[in-house]
Write a protein that holds these residues in place. Structure first.
Motif, mmCIF file in Angstrom:
data_model
loop_
_atom_site.group_PDB
_atom_site.id
_atom_site.type_symbol
_atom_site.label_atom_id
_atom_site.label_comp_id
_atom_site.label_asym_id
_atom_site.label_seq_id
_atom_site.Cartn_x
_atom_site.Cartn_y
_atom_site.Cartn_z
ATOM 1 N N VAL A 25 38.568 35.710 21.869
ATOM 2 C CA VAL A 25 38.301 34.803 22.994
ATOM 3 C C VAL A 25 39.547 34.628 23.853
ATOM 4 C CG1 VAL A 25 37.751 32.422 23.620
ATOM 5 C CG2 VAL A 25 36.399 33.590 21.877
ATOM 6 N N LEU A 26 40.698 34.461 23.211
ATOM 7 C CA LEU A 26 41.935 34.299 23.978
ATOM 8 C C LEU A 26 42.255 35.560 24.767
ATOM 9 C CD1 LEU A 26 44.438 32.830 24.863
ATOM 10 C CD2 LEU A 26 45.546 33.468 22.709
ATOM 11 N N LEU A 27 42.164 36.717 24.135
ATOM 12 C CA LEU A 27 42.437 37.971 24.843
ATOM 13 C C LEU A 27 41.462 38.161 26.004
ATOM 14 C CD1 LEU A 27 43.232 40.415 21.907
ATOM 15 C CD2 LEU A 27 44.774 39.781 23.765
ATOM 16 N N THR A 28 40.205 37.822 25.789
ATOM 17 C CA THR A 28 39.214 37.949 26.854
ATOM 18 C C THR A 28 39.562 37.060 28.037
ATOM 19 O OG1 THR A 28 37.457 38.486 25.270
ATOM 20 C CG2 THR A 28 36.775 37.687 27.439
ATOM 21 N N ALA A 29 39.992 35.833 27.761
ATOM 22 C CA ALA A 29 40.368 34.916 28.834
ATOM 23 C C ALA A 29 41.551 35.448 29.632
ATOM 24 C CB ALA A 29 40.690 33.542 28.258
ATOM 25 N N VAL A 30 42.538 36.015 28.937
ATOM 26 C CA VAL A 30 43.716 36.554 29.622
ATOM 27 C C VAL A 30 43.337 37.771 30.463
ATOM 28 C CG1 VAL A 30 45.999 37.586 29.321
ATOM 29 C CG2 VAL A 30 45.296 35.665 27.873
ATOM 30 N N VAL A 31 42.507 38.659 29.906
ATOM 31 C CA VAL A 31 42.074 39.848 30.644
ATOM 32 C C VAL A 31 41.269 39.457 31.879
ATOM 33 C CG1 VAL A 31 40.611 41.895 30.540
ATOM 34 C CG2 VAL A 31 42.135 41.373 28.640
ATOM 35 N N LEU A 32 40.376 38.489 31.741
ATOM 36 C CA LEU A 32 39.587 38.042 32.879
ATOM 37 C C LEU A 32 40.475 37.439 33.966
ATOM 38 C CD1 LEU A 32 36.471 36.426 31.155
ATOM 39 C CD2 LEU A 32 36.556 38.562 32.465
ATOM 40 N N HIS A 33 41.488 36.717 33.555
ATOM 41 C CA HIS A 33 42.444 36.166 34.522
ATOM 42 C C HIS A 33 43.136 37.285 35.288
ATOM 43 C CE1 HIS A 33 45.997 34.424 36.242
ATOM 44 N NE2 HIS A 33 46.785 34.966 35.327
ATOM 45 N N HIS A 34 43.590 38.318 34.583
ATOM 46 C CA HIS A 34 44.261 39.430 35.247
ATOM 47 C C HIS A 34 43.308 40.182 36.184
ATOM 48 C CE1 HIS A 34 47.464 39.574 31.851
ATOM 49 N NE2 HIS A 34 47.897 38.889 32.882
ATOM 50 N N CYS A 35 42.079 40.400 35.735
ATOM 51 C CA CYS A 35 41.100 41.099 36.574
ATOM 52 C C CYS A 35 40.780 40.299 37.824
ATOM 53 C CB CYS A 35 39.825 41.364 35.779
ATOM 54 S SG CYS A 35 40.004 42.585 34.462
ATOM 55 N N ASP A 36 40.621 38.990 37.674
ATOM 56 C CA ASP A 36 40.318 38.135 38.811
ATOM 57 C C ASP A 36 41.453 38.132 39.825
ATOM 58 O OD1 ASP A 36 38.703 35.871 40.108
ATOM 59 O OD2 ASP A 36 40.626 34.886 39.749
ATOM 60 N N ALA A 37 42.692 38.016 39.321
ATOM 61 C CA ALA A 37 43.844 38.002 40.221
ATOM 62 C C ALA A 37 43.965 39.320 40.979
ATOM 63 C CB ALA A 37 45.121 37.722 39.431
ATOM 64 N N ALA A 38 43.745 40.443 40.285
ATOM 65 C CA ALA A 38 43.841 41.753 40.931
ATOM 66 C C ALA A 38 42.760 41.926 41.994
ATOM 67 C CB ALA A 38 43.730 42.859 39.895
ATOM 68 N N ARG A 39 41.545 41.495 41.685
ATOM 69 C CA ARG A 39 40.456 41.624 42.646
ATOM 70 C C ARG A 39 40.677 40.727 43.855
ATOM 71 N NH1 ARG A 39 35.158 43.590 42.717
ATOM 72 N NH2 ARG A 39 35.577 44.532 40.692
ATOM 73 N N ARG A 40 41.136 39.503 43.603
ATOM 74 C CA ARG A 40 41.397 38.588 44.712
ATOM 75 C C ARG A 40 42.498 39.131 45.619
ATOM 76 N NH1 ARG A 40 39.816 33.228 43.955
ATOM 77 N NH2 ARG A 40 40.683 32.958 46.042
ATOM 78 N N GLU A 41 43.544 39.691 45.024
ATOM 79 C CA GLU A 41 44.624 40.269 45.812
ATOM 80 C C GLU A 41 44.115 41.453 46.627
ATOM 81 O OE1 GLU A 41 48.557 41.402 47.155
ATOM 82 O OE2 GLU A 41 47.587 39.548 46.550
ATOM 83 N N ARG A 42 43.241 42.239 46.048
ATOM 84 C CA ARG A 42 42.698 43.406 46.739
ATOM 85 C C ARG A 42 41.886 43.012 47.953
ATOM 86 N NH1 ARG A 42 38.383 47.365 43.739
ATOM 87 N NH2 ARG A 42 37.851 48.718 45.497
ATOM 88 N N TYR A 43 41.170 41.896 47.853
ATOM 89 C CA TYR A 43 40.346 41.431 48.963
ATOM 90 C C TYR A 43 41.107 40.548 49.939
ATOM 91 C CZ TYR A 43 36.256 43.048 46.351
ATOM 92 O OH TYR A 43 35.332 43.809 45.683
ATOM 93 N N GLY A 44 42.369 40.297 49.679
ATOM 94 C CA GLY A 44 43.142 39.437 50.558
ATOM 95 C C GLY A 44 42.770 37.978 50.414
ATOM 96 N N ALA A 45 42.217 37.597 49.253
ATOM 97 C CA ALA A 45 41.800 36.211 49.014
ATOM 98 C C ALA A 45 42.519 35.699 47.776
ATOM 99 C CB ALA A 45 40.289 36.129 48.836
ATOM 100 N N ARG A 46 43.837 35.765 47.799
ATOM 101 C CA ARG A 46 44.679 35.441 46.655
ATOM 102 C C ARG A 46 44.432 34.017 46.166
ATOM 103 N NH1 ARG A 46 51.091 36.351 47.186
ATOM 104 N NH2 ARG A 46 50.333 38.488 47.458
ATOM 105 N N PRO A 47 44.396 33.821 44.834
ATOM 106 C CA PRO A 47 44.253 32.460 44.297
ATOM 107 C C PRO A 47 45.387 31.559 44.762
ATOM 108 C CG PRO A 47 43.921 34.098 42.578
ATOM 109 C CD PRO A 47 44.434 34.831 43.768
#
Length: 217
Positions: A121-143
């Motif tokens: 569960v912890l690893l999944t949460a960290v991976v999802l955080h990284h994926c979300d940040a990368a996708r947001r940066e790609r779309y120009g909608a940074r967290p």
């Protein structure tokens, strides 16, 4: 505030690799000391090598303050957090930091007998955080800067788990961090990601077959 909100973007040619590093407050503070003058690849390679050796030789043999040794070694990469990361091979830094964090959380949890589902569960949460940040940066909608700072960065998360192990509360630390990150991810999804204009996503780079173009770095 985390360095994520204070660093300028690297330009239209690709995502800002400094943001994708996901540095925490301590790593960012080290980077401020040298003001971006240290190239990132060599410190990241050196820190990852020492960290990897310490992990692979058996975290079950580490206890107390020695649990901080792998994190301290990886913090060598923090001195380059302010560098533009514009070298031909500087993209390697990001997967190195990701791999060391994942390996540390997995190996320490397994070696210390933390329940497997809790580690997952912890690893999944960290991976999802990284994926979300990368996708947001790609779309120009940074967290927002506060949410990235609240995620603690790779160094903050590893230090928190090391502290839990040092005082004998490792399963509690895994559960606490997993729950904390999950709440932040849900909050970010409902208050920021869903509020991103549809046109921002629609204007994401397309490949020749009509799909999303692969991100760089």
């Amino acid at each position: 505030m985390s360095s994520a909100d204070s660093k300028p973007r690297s330009g239209a040619a690709g995502p800002d690799r400094r943001f994708l590093r996901d540095d925490g407050h301590l790593s960012d503070a080290l980077g401020r000391l040298v003001a971006g003058t240290v190239p990132p690849l060599l410190p990241a390679l050196a820190g990852s090598l020492v960290t990897g050796v310490l992990i692979l030789t058996g975290l079950e043999h580490l206890a107390g303050v020695t649990l901080f040794a792998p994190v301290a070694a990886l913090l060598l990469s923090g001195v380059a957090t302010r560098h533009p990361h514009d070298g031909q091979l500087d993209w390697i830094v990001i997967p190195l930091l990701r791999a060391m964090e994942y390996l540390y959380l997995l190996a320490l949890g397994h070696g210390a007998g933390v329940p497997g589902p809790l580690v997952f569960v912890l690893l999944t949460a960290v991976v999802l955080h990284h994926c979300d940040a990368a996708r947001r940066e790609r779309y120009g909608a940074r967290p927002s800067g506060w949410i990235m700072g609240a995620m603690l960065g790779w160094d903050g998360r590893m230090l928190l788990i090391a502290a839990g192990g040092a005082v004998g509360w490792l399963p509690f630390a895994y559960g606490l961090l997993a729950g904390y990150l999950a709440v932040l991810l849900v909050w970010e999804a409902t208050t920021s990601w869903l509020a991103t204009p549809v046109t921002t996503v629609a204007n994401a780079p397309q490949n020749e077959h009509g799909g999303m173009a692969a991100s760089e770095g």
